[in-house]
Design an enzyme around this catalytic site. Structure first.
Site, PDB file in Angstrom:
ATOM      1  N   ASP A 236      24.864  31.087  56.482  1.00  0.00           N
ATOM      2  CA  ASP A 236      25.574  32.253  56.987  1.00  0.00           C
ATOM      3  C   ASP A 236      26.633  31.867  58.014  1.00  0.00           C
ATOM      4  OD1 ASP A 236      25.717  35.238  57.325  1.00  0.00           O
ATOM      5  OD2 ASP A 236      25.080  34.732  59.353  1.00  0.00           O
ATOM      6  N   GLU A 272      29.004  30.444  53.595  1.00  0.00           N
ATOM      7  CA  GLU A 272      29.872  31.602  53.744  1.00  0.00           C
ATOM      8  C   GLU A 272      30.946  31.277  54.779  1.00  0.00           C
ATOM      9  OE1 GLU A 272      29.623  36.273  55.216  1.00  0.00           O
ATOM     10  OE2 GLU A 272      28.618  34.671  56.313  1.00  0.00           O
TER      11      GLU A 272
END
Length: 537
Positions: A236, A272
């Site tokens: 993330d 990401e």
């Protein structure tokens, strides 16, 4: 003798009828490409299904999704053709979305137990599904024991006393400064003069990767989950380890990749890095397998532009050029990079809304995403055209298994979610309909699985085919070349010449047509209905 002959004829007729029936059920014969052998290679080029456990499937009647609910739907996922699952965060957290972790080595109680997780891994393994989990390293929850202890320590300091990592190791796990930095991303520690950084919000204090002790903690966490059988991690917010400093972020990712791959060489990691191609391509230098391809995703990405915007820059030709552009950009940093195309995710509005709920366009978006090279990702519910836009909770609405919200497996969704009205049928109904969005997605994944070159092939554009409505590309892998032709015209049938003198003797390996029309080939001329794709080999 005549009686025996009649009996034989009747037996033969019955046998022939049975054979025809079996053939129609299995799709045998060259006329039905679905009968072709599926060739799924056990590597990291997979078709991934993203699941928000909270909203996916409830097994115990509390209307909150859980791991047993995921287990109960593994056959649904495998039957669709997916061979990878990404679970959004499953660790204990004070929030519904769980991106603020307070214990990295436990399962959120609402989702079940560690035994449930171990069962999920085992059941995935039985089906050839690789399971990866969200690993949130940029920040923890403000309720994480590391942060709680660090703040308590700072609050305990006497006037004039300086903090020391020797006295409280967790002090160096976060970004603390004395004095107000004057920025809205810094928050006060109690009533002290100390402030901590939280780029996303006060409940998500950012960690400090300068701390080698913190890195050791994360190495232990990686070891823990690899020992549990996970196949890798989704990483993330990798751009925010050091916001605005790509080089330092790449260093952190290089450390993490080296550690994970030393422990589990076949592990898959996807990051990401939410930005344009020119930014996220740089991150491939870290060695991380994949980064999400934001170039093609969202309401202004290449897929949406191709289907809903007009003009030469948004044509089928532009789509084909974008495929080669992405490939070139990421291979400048690493030749073995695996692109990670996706259309929408949990942070984006549902794709059906981009398409104004035009079912033909919703279907056609599937191959524009799933037939891209790399590891293709599909967000749960996209395969049935689910609704969801506006606040984040709306984008994470309950999986629409049934039109009855009280049916087994249905969840209530996030508490702050606004009422969602799905425009297309629920999964139960779509699974029974050959012309549904679900069936089109299933066929698209089947076509990908039948042709290993689709995921792994090097893309080249067939520049000699100039029709603006036709995207014409080749993909070459392991010494074999296939050709893909996309007719993006909303209304027109198209003919494309593929002469044997140029491309060799080709046959149709499979095709997709949103209206169910056939793609045909005769004397080297391919006829494609509007909104269709064909694979030639």
């Amino acid at each position: 003798m005549k009686g025996r002959t009649n009996k034989f004829r009747k037996f033969f007729v019955l046998l022939l009828a049975a054979a025809v029936a079996v053939c129609s059920l299995t799709g045998c014969g060259k006329s039905d490409w679905r009968s072709r052998e599926v060739t799924v290679i056990d590597d990291n080029y997979r078709t991934w299904y993203e699941i928000f456990v909270y909203s996916f499937c409830d097994s115990d009647g509390d209307q909150v999704g859980d791991l047993q609910g995921v287990i109960s739907k593994l056959d649904y996922i495998a039957d669709m053709g997916f061979n990878g699952i990404w679970l959004m965060p499953i660790m204990p957290s004070p929030s519904y979305h769980k991106y603020d972790v307070k214990d990295y080595q436990e399962i959120e109680a609402e989702y079940g137990s560690m035994a449930d997780f171990e069962e999920l891994v085992a059941e995935c393994d039985k089906r050839g599904i690789k399971l990866i989990i969200d690993l949130v390293l940029n920040h923890t929850s403000s309720e994480h024991p590391w942060f709680v202890e660090a703040c308590s320590y700072l609050e305990s300091l006497e006037a004039g006393e300086e903090p020391s990592a020797e006295e409280c190791p967790y002090y160096e796990y976060y970004h603390f400064v004395k004095g107000n930095p004057g920025s809205n991303t810094w928050y006060q520690v109690g009533s002290t003069d100390y402030y901590y950084e939280g780029v996303f919000w006060s409940g998500m204090p950012d960690v400090n990767f300068e701390s080698q002790a913190l890195r050791k903690e994360f190495e232990g966490i990686v070891d823990f989950w690899l020992a549990k059988g996970v196949g890798g991690f989704r990483l993330d917010a990798v751009k925010e380890f050091y916001s605005g400093a790509a080089g330092k972020n790449v260093e952190v990712l290089t450390w993490l990749n080296d550690y994970v791959k030393a422990a589990a060489p076949d592990a898959y990691m996807v990051g990401e890095a939410w930005d344009g191609l020119g930014v996220y391509a740089q991150y491939y230098a870290s060695g991380i397998d994949s980064f999400f391809d934001f170039e093609f995703a969202g309401p202004t990405g290449v897929v949406t532009k191709t289907l809903t915007f007009s003009g030469e820059t948004n044509s089928a030709q532009a789509y084909a050029k974008a495929l080669t552009r992405v490939q070139k950009s990421i291979r400048e940093y690493r030749e073995d990079a695996i692109d990670a195309p996706f259309f929408v995710n949990h942070d984006m509005a549902r794709a059906a809304g981009y398409m104004q709920y035009d079912e033909r366009k919703v279907k056609m978006a599937a191959p524009l995403n799933i037939l891209m090279s790399g590891s293709a990702f599909v967000y749960y519910g996209e395969e049935i055209g689910m609704t969801g836009s506006g606040k984040d909770e709306n984008k994470r609405a309950p999986m629409y298994w049934s039109s009855d919200p009280q049916d087994k497996g249905m969840t209530r969704g996030p508490l702050d979610m606004e009422p969602q009205e799905n425009q297309f049928d629920c999964a139960q109904k779509q699974m029974k309909a050959k012309d549904s969005i679900y069936s089109f997605y299933k066929d698209t994944i089947l076509l990908r699985n039948q042709n290993p070159e689709i995921a792994r092939g090097t893309v080249a554009r067939l520049e000699e085919i100039t029709d603006q409505d036709i995207a014409a590309i080749s993909k070459t892998y392991d010494g074999k070349t296939i050709y893909l032709l996309y007719n993006i015209s909303e209304t027109e049938e198209k003919q494309v010449e593929m002469p044997a003198a140029t491309y060799g003797e080709l046959e149709i390996a499979g095709y997709l047509s949103v209206d169910g029309g056939k793609v045909t080939m005769k004397d080297g001329v391919v006829t494609l209905p509007s909104y269709s794709v064909v694979v030639l080999r």
